[in-house]
Scaffold this motif. Structure first.
Motif, PDB file in Angstrom:
ATOM      1  N   SER A  55       0.829  -1.206   0.000  1.00 16.55           N
ATOM      2  CA  SER A  55       0.000   0.000   0.000  1.00 16.55           C
ATOM      3  C   SER A  55       0.862   1.255   0.000  1.00 16.55           C
ATOM      4  O   SER A  55       0.557   2.237  -0.687  1.00 16.55           O
ATOM      5  CB  SER A  55      -0.924   0.006   1.221  1.00 16.55           C
ATOM      6  OG  SER A  55      -1.797  -1.103   1.205  1.00 16.55           O
ATOM      7  N   ALA A  85       2.370   1.585  -3.496  1.00 17.01           N
ATOM      8  CA  ALA A  85       1.367   2.007  -4.481  1.00 17.01           C
ATOM      9  C   ALA A  85       0.989   3.473  -4.326  1.00 17.01           C
ATOM     10  O   ALA A  85       0.536   4.114  -5.288  1.00 17.01           O
ATOM     11  CB  ALA A  85       0.121   1.135  -4.349  1.00 17.01           C
ATOM     12  N   ALA A  86       1.173   4.020  -3.148  1.00 15.50           N
ATOM     13  CA  ALA A  86       0.805   5.416  -2.895  1.00 15.50           C
ATOM     14  C   ALA A  86       1.858   6.406  -3.378  1.00 15.50           C
ATOM     15  O   ALA A  86       1.624   7.618  -3.346  1.00 15.50           O
ATOM     16  CB  ALA A  86       0.555   5.611  -1.401  1.00 15.50           C
ATOM     17  N   ALA A 101       1.977   2.151 -11.329  1.00 13.95           N
ATOM     18  CA  ALA A 101       1.151   2.597 -10.200  1.00 13.95           C
ATOM     19  C   ALA A 101      -0.239   1.979 -10.267  1.00 13.95           C
ATOM     20  O   ALA A 101      -0.792   1.528  -9.261  1.00 13.95           O
ATOM     21  CB  ALA A 101       1.063   4.123 -10.191  1.00 13.95           C
ATOM     22  N   ARG A 113      -1.966  -0.568  -7.554  1.00 17.78           N
ATOM     23  CA  ARG A 113      -3.242  -0.258  -6.893  1.00 17.78           C
ATOM     24  C   ARG A 113      -4.244  -1.396  -7.101  1.00 17.78           C
ATOM     25  O   ARG A 113      -5.038  -1.708  -6.216  1.00 17.78           O
ATOM     26  CB  ARG A 113      -3.788   1.071  -7.421  1.00 17.78           C
ATOM     27  CG  ARG A 113      -3.042   2.283  -6.893  1.00 17.78           C
ATOM     28  CD  ARG A 113      -3.820   3.567  -7.162  1.00 17.78           C
ATOM     29  NE  ARG A 113      -3.866   3.874  -8.589  1.00 17.78           N
ATOM     30  CZ  ARG A 113      -2.957   4.596  -9.233  1.00 17.78           C
ATOM     31  NH1 ARG A 113      -1.912   5.079  -8.573  1.00 17.78           N
ATOM     32  NH2 ARG A 113      -3.086   4.855 -10.519  1.00 17.78           N
ATOM     33  N   THR A 114      -4.190  -2.020  -8.269  1.00 16.31           N
ATOM     34  CA  THR A 114      -5.069  -3.160  -8.533  1.00 16.31           C
ATOM     35  C   THR A 114      -4.745  -4.311  -7.581  1.00 16.31           C
ATOM     36  O   THR A 114      -5.640  -4.977  -7.043  1.00 16.31           O
ATOM     37  CB  THR A 114      -4.913  -3.624  -9.990  1.00 16.31           C
ATOM     38  OG1 THR A 114      -5.298  -2.558 -10.864  1.00 16.31           O
ATOM     39  CG2 THR A 114      -5.782  -4.844 -10.265  1.00 16.31           C
ATOM     40  N   VAL A 125      -3.387  -4.016  -4.622  1.00 18.68           N
ATOM     41  CA  VAL A 125      -3.826  -3.631  -3.283  1.00 18.68           C
ATOM     42  C   VAL A 125      -5.316  -3.923  -3.120  1.00 18.68           C
ATOM     43  O   VAL A 125      -5.759  -4.472  -2.108  1.00 18.68           O
ATOM     44  CB  VAL A 125      -3.531  -2.142  -3.013  1.00 18.68           C
ATOM     45  CG1 VAL A 125      -4.205  -1.690  -1.717  1.00 18.68           C
ATOM     46  CG2 VAL A 125      -2.032  -1.903  -2.935  1.00 18.68           C
ATOM     47  N   THR A 126      -6.096  -3.568  -4.153  1.00 18.12           N
ATOM     48  CA  THR A 126      -7.536  -3.817  -4.109  1.00 18.12           C
ATOM     49  C   THR A 126      -7.834  -5.306  -3.987  1.00 18.12           C
ATOM     50  O   THR A 126      -8.714  -5.733  -3.228  1.00 18.12           O
ATOM     51  CB  THR A 126      -8.208  -3.258  -5.369  1.00 18.12           C
ATOM     52  OG1 THR A 126      -7.952  -1.853  -5.458  1.00 18.12           O
ATOM     53  CG2 THR A 126      -9.707  -3.495  -5.341  1.00 18.12           C
TER      54      THR A 126
END
Length: 387
Positions: free
Chosen positions: A254, A257-258, A267, A271-272, A274-275
């Motif tokens: 996380s 990704a931030a 990026a 984020r995908t 992380v989801t």
């Protein structure tokens, strides 16, 4: 310089506070300070040690004082004169002071040597031999200020400290030095000294080649402290970030990704992921419930097997960690495994056999009572245990 009758009377007949006041007086004569140097009260001798007018011969005697605070105060004052104490000087007074400093730098009390280091750490004209001696001290309160800040240490000096550190923490001190060159950073990285490399990565002014970063990333799979420092390091090359995305734990993914400096495609992919990880949290909660039930049932074999698997270590290393009987060590291992603080408390009791007073309990909210840095450090310490 002539002392007043009142000062002389206070020095001979006053109480300790009055004698200390005389020894602190800016206009106290060397003769009166010499008399007070033998005072039975340590606080009086401390004031004499701190006084600029105390004769060098008297200071030499105070360097052997039984009170470490007297020696510490003296060390700080004499060390401040270091640039004037060239061994080639013809001044007898300077030679006496240089001899006193030589005694104090070998003092058994760490605080005495640390006072010298604090005084000379940023001096551009301190004796080089003194700086090298302090940098190789085995006590970090002495060595670290000099290693990190002395302008007299050359790249060759730093490389020598890395190659043959007096104690393991020496490399960490070098890694924290501002503006490290790529050559020195390479030397630290090649040691694979886990705490030192983590400190290097956390040093924002250390120059690290991209190839060296790639090498560190390749070895970061079972080193949480490296991962934590890498995902937060400024100017992280895209290949290194991409490789990190494959190995870091969920909470660090996380953080990675931030970042706002990653290529757009990378990026988005992070984020995908992380989801996707968030979507399986319910499964993780079910797994934790199963482990909590195993702990409450006293199922050591299941807990041991799952802990080794989740933390990415051998059963032997888990057993070695448990043998330490340290709640903090077991908590660090559980944190590496991605387990919660409440589950870690149960593991400490069941696997570690710790009493309630020895267990690191979670906070009222159920989170970790230990900070992230402490948990990572505890996990690092376990890396030296049998594999």
């Amino acid at each position: 310089m002539t002392d007043s009758p009142d000062a002389i009377h206070a020095a001979r007949h006053g109480d300790a506070a009055a004698r200390t006041a005389v020894a602190r007086a800016p206009n106290a004569s060397p003769e009166l300070l010499t008399f007070l140097a033998a005072d039975p009260a340590a606080q009086v001798r401390q004031a004499v040690a701190a006084h600029a007018s105390t004769p060098p011969a008297v200071a030499r005697l105070l360097a052997a004082d039984a009170d470490a605070e007297v020696r510490r105060v003296l060390a700080g004052r004499i060390a401040a004169l270091a640039p004037e104490l060239d061994s080639k000087t013809r001044s007898r007074m300077a030679r006496l002071s240089a001899g006193t400093l030589a005694l104090l730098v070998e003092d058994a009390a760490v605080e005495v040597r640390a006072a010298i280091a604090a005084a000379v750490r940023e001096m551009p004209d301190a004796p080089r031999e003194l700086i090298l001696r302090l940098a190789r001290d085995t006590a970090m309160p002495v060595a670290e200020p000099v290693i990190r800040l002395s302008p007299l240490l050359t790249e060759a000096d730093l490389l020598a400290l890395i190659a043959a550190p007096p104690v393991p923490a020496t490399r960490r001190a070098v890694a924290r030095r501002p503006a490290l060159s790529e050559t020195v950073s390479d030397a630290i990285a090649h040691t694979t000294d886990t705490p030192a490399v983590a400190a290097l990565l956390a040093n924002p002014s250390a120059a690290i080649r991209e190839a060296t970063l790639d090498q560190i990333v390749a070895g970061a799979g079972n080193r949480p402290s490296w991962q934590a420092a890498l995902v937060r390091r400024a100017q992280l090359p895209a290949p290194a970030a991409r490789a990190l995305g494959e190995i870091v734990t969920d909470h660090l993914l996380s953080v990675l990704a931030a970042r706002t400096d990653l290529p757009q495609g990378l990026a988005a992919a992070l984020r995908t992921r992380v989801t996707a990880h968030l979507a399986v949290e319910d499964d993780a909660q079910d797994a934790e419930a199963e482990l909590l039930a195993a702990a409450q049932a006293g199922d050591r074999d299941l807990l041991l097997s799952r802990l080794a698997e989740a933390a990415g270590v051998s059963h032997a290393r888990v057993e070695a960690a448990l043998a330490l009987r340290s709640g903090r060590a077991i908590a660090g291992l559980c944190h590496s495994a991605g387990w919660s603080a409440p589950l870690a408390a149960e593991v400490q009791a069941v696997l570690g056999g710790l009493s309630p007073a020895e267990v690191v309990h979670p906070t009222v909210e159920g989170s970790w009572a230990l900070g992230e840095a402490e948990l990572l450090w505890q996990a690092e310490l376990l890396e030296g245990l049998p594999a």
